[in-house]
Design a protein around this motif. Structure first.
Motif, PDB file in Angstrom:
ATOM      1  N   TRP A 120       2.465  16.367   7.255  1.00 37.98           N
ATOM      2  CA  TRP A 120       0.979  16.612   7.325  1.00 37.98           C
ATOM      3  C   TRP A 120       0.382  16.467   8.720  1.00 37.98           C
ATOM      4  O   TRP A 120      -0.256  17.168   9.207  1.00 37.98           O
ATOM      5  N   GLY A 138       6.416   1.646  -8.169  1.00 29.40           N
ATOM      6  CA  GLY A 138       6.117   0.724  -9.389  1.00 29.40           C
ATOM      7  C   GLY A 138       7.652   0.253  -9.808  1.00 29.40           C
ATOM      8  O   GLY A 138       7.537  -0.738 -10.601  1.00 29.40           O
ATOM      9  N   PRO A 179      -5.432  12.759  -6.219  1.00 28.14           N
ATOM     10  CA  PRO A 179      -4.372  12.779  -7.508  1.00 28.14           C
ATOM     11  C   PRO A 179      -4.396  11.350  -8.252  1.00 28.14           C
ATOM     12  O   PRO A 179      -4.215  11.463  -9.226  1.00 28.14           O
ATOM     13  N   GLN A 180      -4.779  10.336  -7.453  1.00 36.12           N
ATOM     14  CA  GLN A 180      -4.869   9.162  -8.117  1.00 36.12           C
ATOM     15  C   GLN A 180      -5.955   9.009  -8.897  1.00 36.12           C
ATOM     16  O   GLN A 180      -6.093   8.468 -10.192  1.00 36.12           O
ATOM     17  N   LEU A 211       5.190  12.119   3.831  1.00 33.49           N
ATOM     18  CA  LEU A 211       4.016  12.607   3.744  1.00 33.49           C
ATOM     19  C   LEU A 211       3.162  13.031   5.447  1.00 33.49           C
ATOM     20  O   LEU A 211       2.724  13.994   5.664  1.00 33.49           O
ATOM     21  N   ASN A 228       0.877  -1.328  -0.102  1.00 31.46           N
ATOM     22  CA  ASN A 228      -0.063  -0.055  -0.057  1.00 31.46           C
ATOM     23  C   ASN A 228       0.710   1.300   0.194  1.00 31.46           C
ATOM     24  O   ASN A 228       0.476   2.378   0.851  1.00 31.46           O
ATOM     25  N   GLN A 231      -5.169   1.750  -0.590  1.00 33.48           N
ATOM     26  CA  GLN A 231      -4.738   3.246  -0.562  1.00 33.48           C
ATOM     27  C   GLN A 231      -5.359   3.846   0.650  1.00 33.48           C
ATOM     28  O   GLN A 231      -4.724   4.943   1.358  1.00 33.48           O
ATOM     29  N   PHE A 277       2.093   4.689  -1.835  1.00 31.24           N
ATOM     30  CA  PHE A 277       1.297   5.431  -2.740  1.00 31.24           C
ATOM     31  C   PHE A 277       2.048   5.596  -4.020  1.00 31.24           C
ATOM     32  O   PHE A 277       2.893   6.458  -4.167  1.00 31.24           O
ATOM     33  N   PRO A 278       1.286   5.120  -5.226  1.00 32.37           N
ATOM     34  CA  PRO A 278       1.968   4.939  -6.536  1.00 32.37           C
ATOM     35  C   PRO A 278       2.428   6.176  -6.991  1.00 32.37           C
ATOM     36  O   PRO A 278       3.210   6.353  -8.020  1.00 32.37           O
ATOM     37  N   HIS A 279       1.706   7.366  -6.695  1.00 34.72           N
ATOM     38  CA  HIS A 279       1.952   8.600  -7.514  1.00 34.72           C
ATOM     39  C   HIS A 279       2.821   9.345  -6.804  1.00 34.72           C
ATOM     40  O   HIS A 279       3.169  10.675  -7.131  1.00 34.72           O
ATOM     41  N   TYR A 303       9.693   5.758  -7.847  1.00 40.09           N
ATOM     42  CA  TYR A 303       8.375   5.564  -7.526  1.00 40.09           C
ATOM     43  C   TYR A 303       8.187   4.109  -7.268  1.00 40.09           C
ATOM     44  O   TYR A 303       8.997   3.148  -7.716  1.00 40.09           O
ATOM     45  N   THR A 363       5.455   6.187 -12.667  1.00 41.52           N
ATOM     46  CA  THR A 363       4.369   5.571 -11.743  1.00 41.52           C
ATOM     47  C   THR A 363       3.872   4.382 -12.270  1.00 41.52           C
ATOM     48  O   THR A 363       3.247   3.742 -11.863  1.00 41.52           O
ATOM     49  N   ARG A 376      -6.142  11.013 -12.118  1.00 43.86           N
ATOM     50  CA  ARG A 376      -5.417  10.628 -13.316  1.00 43.86           C
ATOM     51  C   ARG A 376      -6.097   9.267 -14.088  1.00 43.86           C
ATOM     52  O   ARG A 376      -6.043   9.321 -15.176  1.00 43.86           O
ATOM     53  N   LEU A 434      -4.406  14.582  -0.842  1.00 33.38           N
ATOM     54  CA  LEU A 434      -3.101  14.215  -0.988  1.00 33.38           C
ATOM     55  C   LEU A 434      -3.014  12.762  -1.711  1.00 33.38           C
ATOM     56  O   LEU A 434      -1.973  12.618  -2.363  1.00 33.38           O
ATOM     57  N   ILE A 435      -3.943  11.977  -1.379  1.00 34.03           N
ATOM     58  CA  ILE A 435      -3.893  10.420  -1.575  1.00 34.03           C
ATOM     59  C   ILE A 435      -5.051  10.123  -2.624  1.00 34.03           C
ATOM     60  O   ILE A 435      -4.473   9.552  -3.704  1.00 34.03           O
ATOM     61  N   GLN A 465      -6.975  15.498   4.392  1.00 34.08           N
ATOM     62  CA  GLN A 465      -5.575  15.624   3.883  1.00 34.08           C
ATOM     63  C   GLN A 465      -5.566  14.142   3.044  1.00 34.08           C
ATOM     64  O   GLN A 465      -4.929  13.842   1.902  1.00 34.08           O
TER      65      GLN A 465
END
Lengths: 255, 425
Positions: free
Chosen positions: A117, A148, B341-342, A113, A100, B320, A102-104, A146, B423, B345, B337-338, B333
């Protein structure tokens, strides 16, 4: 061994579960769970598929909601109060079976992160902490890639580093090596053993019995939603008492 | 029995199966008699049609002529476009002032092109769009009166946004600044509503005032589409998130709104906005027809965008969400943030598809008497001097639409590649 056990018994409790019950619809997934985890204790939870072991540790950081009983983590009682839940999650790191990440986000951004935050750590400090942890899990050179682009074992080591970035008191591992190719299991277990030697409080759901023998203070066997047997690893593996434990150990150790 | 590999592994090149252009032709177009005949017949037919078209559109075309009479018996009558292009592009906007809508179109194009570069995606974008939009509408209206209420409202909005976005990460001084801005806006608005503050406004009036019912052509299409989608996009995101909310009231409202809007045609929504809405308003108050059409487009596009984004949200693995939760991120957040964005896309292709659709659908505002680009083109055919050349006008309109839609499509392609750099799993 005895002295270590005595020391542990004197240590304060960081996780206490009292009479915890949970149902998925009619299915009784956790049945009257009582568990007391001392500071610095390493616990391995094993049991057949569907026995509720993942659900148990996911209740500790409220990824799952329990319906009856009390769960107290680091002095905070879990309730529906979001403030309590967030306070507990800050102290409890978690590593998942499927990584898990975050792929981006780059590896470094994955690590920084939450400190930035949630803990409001300045970016520079967070990056320094992150790089140190990446060195500890032996992949600092991957920081700007990244997820991946990494192998499964590398991704899981990043996931461990990501959880450690929050400087948690407790680490939960939910079958961390089950999704890995066999040749990558060791690199992840090595990191976990190192972490255990440093004194981290850990609850690991895993079937890696070698790991359990090496670091666990206590092995817990679950079946059908209840804790069937728990003991120190030598006793647990050498002289299992319950029939279900014997059957399970027979199935996973002799093949 | 042991079989062990000996020596070094042989490194082989992949086999070559098509040699050059001739090989490709043979493999793809002339692999059998049937294929060969189909190829020859199709090439012949396409060539013939193309030759006829070039003959009509270029060789025999009339480029300038005093009236449509002179076009008869020749090819395409581009003289009609030459004669009417000012009307087609700018509608009934006062003729000698038409440099204003031209500049407005250029301003909007500049904003769009600037924001298409990924390196510009930061706070600069707010400035570009703030200044650019102000210029666009100043050019179109000619005069803008900035009322004190609007200034206070913007202060409240900016302060609120600042508190929301920077509350978690900004220095205390910065956060207090945003709070102060929001407080000034809120207190000021209350004072204004209760009548303590007078109705004052800052007039900016460099040009003659041009009402919206004189607007027409390309600027109308561009404003309706650009601002329609600009507002519909965040609105659609909120609807999509609301639809997945655990709070029954929010979820119910969002589902109800989306289903209601998707269940009716845009035309009926436009007619409701233009005919029925005034009936419910207290007499004396009017809302500009153009604004009503714009709001109808935003509401309509928002519902469609919401459903597309919901698809993106559902495509994300549960892990995720769980990983973000386990780290202690709060809902805001986690979402910004998570998740978003995904999710965004993933939905770029269907999203651009909807954008292209709405760019063209704005033509439906004809039904309530607003003249967008297609409708001014249509109107150019009414002139009896130039009757009888619909093909040329529609071909021209189609060409302009194609330029916009094809650019969007290519941009979407670029964006997909750009955002997925590194990615790809």
């Amino acid at each position: 061994m005895a002295t270590a056990a005595q020391e542990l018994s004197k240590a304060p409790s960081v996780i206490t579960l009292k009479g915890v019950n949970k149902w998925y619809g009619q299915f009784h997934v956790l049945s009257d769970i009582n568990l007391d985890v001392k500071l610095g204790e390493k616990i391995v939870v094993c049991g057949p598929s569907g026995s509720g072991k993942s659900t148990l540790i996911r209740c500790i950081n409220r990824l799952e909601e329990h319906q009856q009983g009390d769960i107290v983590v680091d002095g905070v009682m879990l309730s529906n109060d979001v403030k309590n839940i967030e306070a507990i999650r800050r102290e409890v790191g978690m590593v998942f079976q499927s990584f898990n990440l975050f792929p981006h986000l780059t590896i470094l951004d994955n690590l920084t992160l939450a400190p930035i935050w949630v803990k409001k750590t300045p970016k520079k400090d967070a990056e320094e902490i992150a790089m140190n942890l990446l060195k500890r899990v032996r992949i600092p050179e991957q920081a700007l890639k990244y997820p991946g682009q990494l192998s499964g074992g590398q991704q899981q080591r990043v996931a461990i580093a990501r959880a450690l970035c929050m400087r948690p008191k407790i680490m939960l591992f939910d079958e961390p090596t089950s999704a890995l190719d066999p040749e990558m299991v060791k690199e992840v277990l090595d990191v976990m053993v190192e972490l255990a030697r440093e004194g981290m409080t850990m609850i690991c759901v895993t079937h890696e019995m070698g790991f359990a023998r090496a670091v666990a203070d206590r092995v817990i066997f679950m079946d059908r939603g209840e804790i069937v047997e728990q003991n120190e690893p030598e006793e647990f593996f050498a002289h299992p008492k319950n029939e279900r434990t014997k059957l399970f150990l027979g199935q996973i150790l002799h093949h | 029995m042991a079989d062990v590999a000996q020596g070094e592994r042989r490194q082989l090149a992949p086999p070559v199966n098509d040699a050059g252009a001739f090989g490709w032709l043979r493999k793809n177009l002339f692999s059998s008699w049937g294929n060969a005949i189909t190829t020859i017949v199709l090439v012949g037919a396409i060539g013939w049609i193309l030759a006829r078209f070039i003959d009509w559109a270029v060789i025999n075309a009339v480029w300038t002529a005093p009236t449509g009479q002179d076009c008869r018996g020749h090819g395409a009558c581009w003289a009609l476009i030459h004669e009417k292009y000012r009307y087609i592009f700018f509608g009934s906007f006062p003729y000698e002032q038409q440099w204003r809508p031209l500049l407005a179109v250029i301003t909007m194009l500049a904003m769009l092109i600037l924001s298409s570069d990924r390196r510009m995606w930061n706070a600069r974008l707010l400035w570009i769009w703030g200044v650019g939009s102000f210029l666009t509408f100043l050019l179109m209206f000619g005069q803008i009166h900035i009322s004190i209420s609007l200034i206070l409202f913007v202060a409240l909005g900016a302060g609120g946004l600042g508190m929301l976005m920077r509350g978690g990460v900004g220095t205390p001084a910065e956060v207090n600044g945003w709070r102060a801005l929001a407080a000034i806006g809120a207190v000021g608005l209350i004072l204004r509503v209760t009548g303590v503050l007078p109705a004052w406004s800052l007039p900016i009036a460099p040009f003659d005032y041009v009402e919206t019912h004189l607007w027409g052509g390309l600027p109308v299409t561009m404003i309706l589409a650009t601002y329609g989608l600009l507002f519909a996009f965040p609105y659609g995101i909120l609807l999509a998130l609301g639809r997945r909310s655990h709070l029954p009231l929010i979820k119910g409202l969002c589902v109800g709104f989306i289903e209601l809007i998707r269940g009716v045609p845009l035309i009926s929504l436009l007619i409701m906005a233009s005919v029925m809405l005034p009936l419910f308003l207290p007499s004396g108050t009017t809302i500009d027809k153009f604004l009503r059409a714009q709001v109808a487009v935003i509401l309509f596009a928002g519902a469609y965008i919401a459903e597309i984004i919901r698809g993106g949200l559902q495509s994300l693995p549960k892990g995720q969400f769980e990983a973000a939760d386990a780290m202690g991120l709060n809902y805001f957040q986690k979402t910004t943030l998570i998740i978003l964005p995904q999710a965004l896309r993933v939905v770029i292709p269907p999203l651009i598809n909807t954008f292209i659709g709405f760019f063209k659908d704005t033509s439906l505002v004809l039904i309530i008497g607003i003249f967008d680009f297609l409708n001014t083109a249509n109107q150019a055919l009414v002139d009896p001097n130039w009757a009888g050349f619909p093909g040329e006008v529609y071909l021209f309109a189609a060409f302009v639409y194609f330029c916009f839609c094809f650019s969007m499509s290519r941009y979407a392609k670029y964006l997909e590649v750009e955002l997925n750099k590194g990615t790809r799993r």
